[in-house]
Structures are given as structure tokens and as C-alpha cells.
Write a protein that holds these residues in place. Sequence first.
Motif, PDB file in Angstrom:
ATOM      1  N   GLU A  74      -8.848   1.813  -2.938  1.00  0.00           N
ATOM      2  CA  GLU A  74      -8.136   3.088  -3.062  1.00  0.00           C
ATOM      3  C   GLU A  74      -6.991   3.155  -2.064  1.00  0.00           C
ATOM      4  N   THR A  75      -7.222   2.662  -0.862  1.00  0.00           N
ATOM      5  CA  THR A  75      -6.180   2.662   0.163  1.00  0.00           C
ATOM      6  C   THR A  75      -4.985   1.832  -0.281  1.00  0.00           C
ATOM      7  N   LEU A  76      -5.246   0.681  -0.881  1.00  0.00           N
ATOM      8  CA  LEU A  76      -4.168  -0.154  -1.413  1.00  0.00           C
ATOM      9  C   LEU A  76      -3.377   0.587  -2.492  1.00  0.00           C
ATOM     10  N   TYR A  77      -4.083   1.289  -3.362  1.00  0.00           N
ATOM     11  CA  TYR A  77      -3.433   2.051  -4.428  1.00  0.00           C
ATOM     12  C   TYR A  77      -2.497   3.108  -3.846  1.00  0.00           C
ATOM     13  N   LEU A  78      -2.946   3.785  -2.797  1.00  0.00           N
ATOM     14  CA  LEU A  78      -2.125   4.828  -2.181  1.00  0.00           C
ATOM     15  C   LEU A  78      -0.926   4.228  -1.438  1.00  0.00           C
ATOM     16  N   ILE A  79      -1.102   3.047  -0.855  1.00  0.00           N
ATOM     17  CA  ILE A  79       0.033   2.356  -0.235  1.00  0.00           C
ATOM     18  C   ILE A  79       1.096   2.061  -1.288  1.00  0.00           C
ATOM     19  N   GLU A  80       0.644   1.597  -2.454  1.00  0.00           N
ATOM     20  CA  GLU A  80       1.574   1.294  -3.546  1.00  0.00           C
ATOM     21  C   GLU A  80       2.313   2.539  -4.027  1.00  0.00           C
ATOM     22  N   ASN A  81       1.725   3.714  -3.773  1.00  0.00           N
ATOM     23  CA  ASN A  81       2.347   4.969  -4.190  1.00  0.00           C
ATOM     24  C   ASN A  81       3.098   5.656  -3.049  1.00  0.00           C
ATOM     25  N   GLY A  82       3.371   4.908  -1.979  1.00  0.00           N
ATOM     26  CA  GLY A  82       4.264   5.392  -0.947  1.00  0.00           C
ATOM     27  C   GLY A  82       3.629   6.107   0.230  1.00  0.00           C
ATOM     28  N   PHE A  83       2.288   6.089   0.332  1.00  0.00           N
ATOM     29  CA  PHE A  83       1.617   6.761   1.446  1.00  0.00           C
ATOM     30  C   PHE A  83       1.451   5.810   2.635  1.00  0.00           C
ATOM     31  N   ASN A  84       1.174   6.402   3.804  1.00  0.00           N
ATOM     32  CA  ASN A  84       0.939   5.609   5.009  1.00  0.00           C
ATOM     33  C   ASN A  84       0.031   6.397   5.943  1.00  0.00           C
ATOM     34  N   HIS A  85      -0.428   5.756   7.012  1.00  0.00           N
ATOM     35  CA  HIS A  85      -1.273   6.352   8.044  1.00  0.00           C
ATOM     36  C   HIS A  85      -2.673   6.660   7.493  1.00  0.00           C
ATOM     37  N   PHE A  86      -3.465   5.585   7.397  1.00  0.00           N
ATOM     38  CA  PHE A  86      -4.788   5.673   6.776  1.00  0.00           C
ATOM     39  C   PHE A  86      -5.913   5.437   7.774  1.00  0.00           C
ATOM     40  N   LEU A  87      -6.946   6.235   7.633  1.00  0.00           N
ATOM     41  CA  LEU A  87      -8.240   5.973   8.260  1.00  0.00           C
ATOM     42  C   LEU A  87      -9.235   5.867   7.113  1.00  0.00           C
ATOM     43  N   ILE A  88      -9.817   4.681   6.925  1.00  0.00           N
ATOM     44  CA  ILE A  88     -10.824   4.533   5.875  1.00  0.00           C
ATOM     45  C   ILE A  88     -12.102   5.179   6.390  1.00  0.00           C
ATOM     46  N   GLY A  89     -12.575   6.209   5.690  1.00  0.00           N
ATOM     47  CA  GLY A  89     -13.627   7.068   6.213  1.00  0.00           C
ATOM     48  C   GLY A  89     -15.009   6.460   6.269  1.00  0.00           C
ATOM     49  N   TYR A  90     -15.178   5.299   5.656  1.00  0.00           N
ATOM     50  CA  TYR A  90     -16.485   4.631   5.607  1.00  0.00           C
ATOM     51  C   TYR A  90     -16.284   3.139   5.846  1.00  0.00           C
ATOM     52  N   PRO A  91     -17.260   2.458   6.415  1.00  0.00           N
ATOM     53  CA  PRO A  91     -17.147   1.001   6.531  1.00  0.00           C
ATOM     54  C   PRO A  91     -17.017   0.371   5.148  1.00  0.00           C
ATOM     55  N   VAL A  92     -16.155  -0.620   5.016  1.00  0.00           N
ATOM     56  CA  VAL A  92     -15.933  -1.277   3.724  1.00  0.00           C
ATOM     57  C   VAL A  92     -16.198  -2.771   3.855  1.00  0.00           C
ATOM     58  N   MET A  93     -16.699  -3.343   2.756  1.00  0.00           N
ATOM     59  CA  MET A  93     -17.000  -4.778   2.734  1.00  0.00           C
ATOM     60  C   MET A  93     -16.336  -5.444   1.523  1.00  0.00           C
ATOM     61  N   GLU A  94     -15.260  -4.838   0.999  1.00  0.00           N
ATOM     62  CA  GLU A  94     -14.540  -5.383  -0.152  1.00  0.00           C
ATOM     63  C   GLU A  94     -13.596  -6.492   0.335  1.00  0.00           C
ATOM     64  N   LYS A  95     -14.080  -7.708   0.329  1.00  0.00           N
ATOM     65  CA  LYS A  95     -13.413  -8.800   1.018  1.00  0.00           C
ATOM     66  C   LYS A  95     -11.957  -8.998   0.579  1.00  0.00           C
ATOM     67  N   GLN A  96     -11.715  -9.070  -0.717  1.00  0.00           N
ATOM     68  CA  GLN A  96     -10.357  -9.331  -1.195  1.00  0.00           C
ATOM     69  C   GLN A  96      -9.423  -8.161  -0.907  1.00  0.00           C
ATOM     70  N   SER A  97      -9.924  -6.944  -1.083  1.00  0.00           N
ATOM     71  CA  SER A  97      -9.096  -5.763  -0.809  1.00  0.00           C
ATOM     72  C   SER A  97      -8.804  -5.640   0.680  1.00  0.00           C
ATOM     73  N   ILE A  98      -9.785  -5.982   1.511  1.00  0.00           N
ATOM     74  CA  ILE A  98      -9.565  -5.942   2.963  1.00  0.00           C
ATOM     75  C   ILE A  98      -8.460  -6.929   3.351  1.00  0.00           C
ATOM     76  N   LYS A  99      -8.491  -8.136   2.764  1.00  0.00           N
ATOM     77  CA  LYS A  99      -7.465  -9.132   3.077  1.00  0.00           C
ATOM     78  C   LYS A  99      -6.080  -8.613   2.708  1.00  0.00           C
ATOM     79  N   LYS A 100      -5.983  -7.965   1.554  1.00  0.00           N
ATOM     80  CA  LYS A 100      -4.696  -7.405   1.138  1.00  0.00           C
ATOM     81  C   LYS A 100      -4.244  -6.309   2.103  1.00  0.00           C
ATOM     82  N   LEU A 101      -5.205  -5.498   2.567  1.00  0.00           N
ATOM     83  CA  LEU A 101      -4.876  -4.442   3.518  1.00  0.00           C
ATOM     84  C   LEU A 101      -4.416  -5.024   4.854  1.00  0.00           C
ATOM     85  N   LEU A 102      -5.039  -6.122   5.271  1.00  0.00           N
ATOM     86  CA  LEU A 102      -4.647  -6.749   6.532  1.00  0.00           C
ATOM     87  C   LEU A 102      -3.229  -7.323   6.446  1.00  0.00           C
TER      88      LEU A 102
END
Length: 250
Positions: free
Chosen positions: A66-94
Motif C-alpha cells: 500500500e505504501t508503494l501504491y501511495l508513493i506512485e500517487n505522489g505521497f511522501n512521509h510514511f510510517l508503516i503502522g505495523y511490522p511488515v514481512m513482504e520481502k519484495q515490496s520491502i525491497k522496492k520501498l528500500l
Amino acid sequence: MNNQIEHPYAWLDLNALDSNIQFVNRTCKTKPVRIATKSIRSVDVLKYIERNLKNCAGFMTYTAAETLYLIENGFNHFLIGYPVMEKQSIKKLLWKAKEGTDVTFMVDSKEHLQLLQQLAEEIDVSVQVCIDLNVSADYSVLYFGSKRSPITSIEKLQSFLRSIKRYSHIQVVGTMAYDAQIAGVTDHFDNGIKSKLVQQLKKRSKQSVRSFRQHAVSLMKAQWALKFVNGGGTGSMAYSDEQSDVTEIT
């Protein structure tokens, strides 16, 4: 009803939304507000709220994808509210973080740190993390609050902080102490005895939350340059706005 409108859709009362935004602006007098995206499932509405909030700290998302989707829509300054273990999405976020996007990952266990460290090493980037503190009250016969983080005491926090030092690519930038028992529990019931009980529990919780959070923040600031201390929720905005150690409210 126009049957040509593509699903999903919703009708939104903008007057009611404006009233809610004004209420938040009046209540959060000294603290910026972080918008919880799981409660607002519309890009246009998120942008509208961001524009009209007096002081917006950014967004609290709930998955890496979801964070990646919002980045693609022009948003910034994110705190992911829960621990995430989505390996591929985390790599893209990094990769996005390496390019300059402000994204912070929630952590409360060594498993989260290990995964973030592993992926950060591959990309050679520093990972911003927020430590989730569990400030709920456990009275043995009654658990008052949300069952989130296992970090329920200063001793457990100290142990967790010691473990973080082993991870070269992890940077602690914030902490969150969500007081669900204050923010999300009503204290007005038809049953007067129940109302008084909940009110007393909330009063005790405010004292314990403040004490735990202040001690925890002091410990973390001794080791890390914290960017934020996230607290509160919709039902505890006024209380959180008065807390000197809280820097933003969700």
C-alpha cells in the motif's frame, strides 16, 4: 442512481468531512497529525485531508505494498503502522528510500530487524525504524488496550535496544505508543457503574502510559536522534496534545 458509475464508489458528505477536519485542527493545537490511511481508502480524499489539515506530519500506512501504491500517487512521509514481512515490496520501498522517499518501518522483534538488515545490506541503504511500545494495561483478569507489541516494559525495551546495536543498517528514528484503551474505548454507557469503572481505568492508564513513554523516550534519545514520538488516536487527541514527549498524533 447512475448505473454507469464504476464500482467501487462512495458518496461523501464534504460538509461532514470539513467539520471533522476542523475538529482535528482545533483539538490538535500544538502537534502535527499523521493520517491513518487504513481509515481513508481514497487517494483523492487523502489529498483533500492533507491540504486542509493545519499541520500534517505524513501518513500511517498498513502494508508495504500500500505504501508503494501511495508513493506512485505522489505521497511522501510514511510510517508503516505495523511490522511488515513482504520481502519484495520491502525491497522496492528500500530503493525508494535510497532515492529520497521518507519511509519508516515499524519493528517490535528481532525477526523484523533481521529481515530489514538483510535487505538493506543488499541495497546498501540505511533503514529508518520506529519501535512499537505496548502501553496497554494488563490487570491479569482484565486486559485493557490493544495486543500489539511484545515490548511491554522498560526491561524488554532495553533488551531490544541492545539487540538493535548489532544491525549496522538499522537507524531508530521514532517510537509509537498507541493508547488504544484511551483513544478507542468509550466511557459513556447506560450502565452507570460500568461508566465509572472505565473512567477510572482510563485515568490510571493515562498515568501509566505517560510514565512508560517518557522513560522509554529518554532511553532511546540517549542512543538515537529521534525524529518523532507518535501517540494517541482519534479518541485521545486532546490528551495527547498536552503531552510534552509526544511530537505527533495519529
